[in-house]
Write an enzyme that holds these catalytic residues in place. Structure first.
Site, short mmCIF file in Angstrom:
data_model
loop_
_atom_site.label_atom_id
_atom_site.label_comp_id
_atom_site.label_asym_id
_atom_site.label_seq_id
_atom_site.Cartn_x
_atom_site.Cartn_y
_atom_site.Cartn_z
N LEU A 141 0.89 -1.26 -0.01
CA LEU A 141 0.02 0.18 0.02
C LEU A 141 0.90 1.21 -0.07
O LEU A 141 1.86 1.40 0.64
CB LEU A 141 -0.89 0.01 1.15
CG LEU A 141 -1.90 -1.12 1.20
CD1 LEU A 141 -2.95 -0.93 2.31
CD2 LEU A 141 -2.72 -1.33 -0.03
N HIS A 142 0.48 2.28 -0.79
CA HIS A 142 0.99 3.58 -0.83
C HIS A 142 0.00 4.67 -0.74
O HIS A 142 -1.13 4.32 -0.33
CB HIS A 142 1.76 3.82 -2.03
CG HIS A 142 0.92 3.48 -3.01
ND1 HIS A 142 -0.09 4.04 -3.83
CD2 HIS A 142 1.24 2.12 -4.45
CE1 HIS A 142 -0.67 3.70 -4.85
NE2 HIS A 142 0.11 2.42 -5.22
N ALA A 143 0.30 5.92 -0.84
CA ALA A 143 -0.82 6.92 -0.64
C ALA A 143 -1.89 7.09 -1.75
O ALA A 143 -2.64 7.65 -1.01
CB ALA A 143 0.10 8.46 -0.85
N GLY A 144 -1.49 6.42 -2.67
CA GLY A 144 -2.63 6.26 -3.72
C GLY A 144 -3.93 5.35 -2.84
O GLY A 144 -5.10 5.71 -2.85
N HIS A 145 -3.33 4.22 -2.42
CA HIS A 145 -4.54 3.48 -1.64
C HIS A 145 -4.96 4.05 -0.62
O HIS A 145 -6.14 4.04 -0.20
CB HIS A 145 -3.68 2.05 -1.17
CG HIS A 145 -3.07 1.23 -2.29
ND1 HIS A 145 -1.60 0.96 -2.49
CD2 HIS A 145 -3.73 0.55 -3.45
CE1 HIS A 145 -1.61 0.19 -3.47
NE2 HIS A 145 -2.60 -0.22 -3.91
N GLN B 169 -5.01 -12.71 -11.91
CA GLN B 169 -5.06 -11.51 -12.81
C GLN B 169 -3.97 -11.44 -13.37
O GLN B 169 -3.42 -10.42 -14.13
CB GLN B 169 -5.47 -10.48 -12.28
CG GLN B 169 -4.93 -9.76 -11.12
CD GLN B 169 -5.60 -8.63 -10.43
OE1 GLN B 169 -6.57 -8.91 -9.60
NE2 GLN B 169 -5.19 -7.25 -10.66
N LYS C 124 -8.75 5.66 -10.68
CA LYS C 124 -8.55 6.08 -12.13
C LYS C 124 -7.30 5.58 -12.64
O LYS C 124 -7.35 5.78 -13.88
CB LYS C 124 -9.06 7.62 -12.31
CG LYS C 124 -10.48 7.84 -12.19
CD LYS C 124 -10.79 9.29 -12.45
CE LYS C 124 -12.17 9.78 -12.20
NZ LYS C 124 -12.51 10.99 -12.70
N GLN D 128 -9.73 -0.66 -15.80
CA GLN D 128 -10.35 -1.57 -14.74
C GLN D 128 -11.82 -1.24 -14.32
O GLN D 128 -12.36 -1.83 -14.28
CB GLN D 128 -9.30 -1.75 -13.79
CG GLN D 128 -9.73 -2.39 -12.42
CD GLN D 128 -8.63 -2.57 -11.54
OE1 GLN D 128 -7.73 -3.61 -11.56
NE2 GLN D 128 -8.45 -1.86 -10.48
P1 AMP Z 1 -3.92 -2.15 -6.59
O1 AMP Z 1 -3.21 -2.57 -5.46
O2 AMP Z 1 -2.83 -1.99 -7.58
O3 AMP Z 1 -4.95 -3.62 -7.23
O4 AMP Z 1 -4.76 -0.88 -6.65
C1 AMP Z 1 -5.94 -1.06 -5.57
C2 AMP Z 1 -6.79 0.15 -5.92
O5 AMP Z 1 -5.94 1.31 -5.76
C3 AMP Z 1 -7.15 0.11 -7.24
O6 AMP Z 1 -8.36 0.57 -7.69
C4 AMP Z 1 -6.29 1.22 -8.14
O7 AMP Z 1 -6.68 1.88 -9.17
C5 AMP Z 1 -6.00 2.11 -6.80
N1 AMP Z 1 -4.73 2.96 -7.01
C6 AMP Z 1 -3.41 2.27 -7.17
N2 AMP Z 1 -2.59 3.30 -7.32
C7 AMP Z 1 -3.35 4.52 -7.55
C8 AMP Z 1 -2.74 5.99 -7.64
N3 AMP Z 1 -1.73 6.18 -7.79
N4 AMP Z 1 -3.81 7.07 -7.14
C9 AMP Z 1 -5.40 6.55 -7.17
N5 AMP Z 1 -5.65 5.37 -7.04
C10 AMP Z 1 -4.44 4.08 -7.09
#
Ligand code: AMP
Length: 282
Positions: A31-35, A62, A149, A154
């Site tokens: 997990l990062h700041a996006g999550h 996947q 987004k 997806q």
């Molecule tokens: P993942 O763990 O890569 O499957 O991502 C989980 C969710 O976090 C998905 O809905 C991604 O689109 C979202 N996500 C990943 N990176 C970002 C980001 N940089 N900004 C916004 N959402 C993100």
């Protein structure tokens, strides 16, 4: 915060939540700041009365590339801390064996939006995404779910799945979170070589320039071509695709009165990065 390691623990943990607003954020961990931004938005949407559920599950189904799966970072302890900080109530962390029966024989395939962009170069990827998200929706039974987004295709495919299968959940799209230099946050960024990390922000710079040109009236192929040209000039980068399509159908044509999507995928060494931007005519 409660951690459910099995489907049974999840079911028990959510018994009290039934009838309330349940906002779900699925992730693959690292997990990062996006999550974190998705989880905070989920907390906001759920309010004090509602419940926020997040899943951390590296979904093998996947991955179209075994090396990518093996190299995918896994940081369960920090992930749990991030969930706690963001106000998540229940975290679901199953193993692949718990999620999938060994003789699983169901597939879940979207047949139109999945044929282009990442779907064209990652066979089976979106079928794996749809399968796991459908299973997670059945387990969590959320009222709402939030997707970034960053993975625009997806989100579009999952919207189609929910619509076509009448799954009773409202999907929300969250804006892309970026580093200060513009690089879209991704769990894969930690695998970039230093020279690739230094060059990677050129992707988002090209997308921003494209948005300005598109707003000012530049032709679709001119805008798309300029981004391709900019990416080609980055040393050692292999372009997978640069596409400018309708933001909902993910296909051409792109009408002037519709939202457009400019999406790119490129290999930096053995790391594949994706990014995109929504475009509108001014
Ligand atoms: P993942 O763990 O890569 O499957 O991502 C989980 C969710 O976090 C998905 O809905 C991604 O689109 C979202 N996500 C990943 N990176 C970002 C980001 N940089 N900004 C916004 N959402 C993100």
């Amino acid at each position: 915060m409660q951690i459910a390691y099995t489907k049974e623990e999840l079911r028990a943990g959510l018994q009290e939540a039934r009838g309330k607003r349940i906002v779900f954020v699925p992730t693959m961990g690292a997990l990062h700041a996006g999550h974190a931004s998705l989880m905070r938005q989920a907390r906001e949407l759920a309010g004090e009365q509602g419940v926020v559920v997040s899943s951390i599950f590296l979904n093998p189904v996947q991955f179209d590339n075994a090396g990518d799966l093996a190299a995918y970072p896994q940081t369960p302890e920090t992930d749990i801390a991030v969930c706690r900080e963001c106000g998540v109530d229940v975290v679901f962390m199953p193993t692949p064996e718990m999620m999938y029966s060994a003789d699983r024989s169901m597939v879940m395939e979207e047949t139109h939006l999945s044929t282009v962009l990442c779907g064209a170069s990652r066979p089976g990827h979106f079928a794996g995404v749809c399968l796991v998200v459908c299973k997670l929706f059945n387990l969590v039974q959320p009222t709402d779910a939030i997707f970034g987004k960053k993975d625009y295709q997806q989100l579009a495919i999952l919207r189609r799945m929910v619509r076509d299968l009448d799954i009773p959940v409202v999907l929300h799209g969250a804006e892309i979170v970026r580093e200060a230099d513009g690089l879209a946050l991704s769990s894969r960024n930690v695998r970039l070589l230093p020279e690739h990390r230094a060059a990677a922000p050129q992707i988002s710079a090209a997308l921003r320039a494209a948005a300005v040109a598109y707003a000012a009236g530049a032709a679709v192929e001119e805008v798309r071509g300029a981004v391709e040209h900019a990416l080609k000039s980055i040393d050692g980068v292999r372009i997978d695709y640069v596409e400018l399509v309708d933001a909902e159908t993910l296909h051409a044509p792109v009408a002037d009165d519709r939202m457009a999507l400019l999406a790119v995928a490129a290999w930096f060494g053995d790391v594949r990065l994706i990014d995109n931007i929504e475009l509108v005519r001014a």
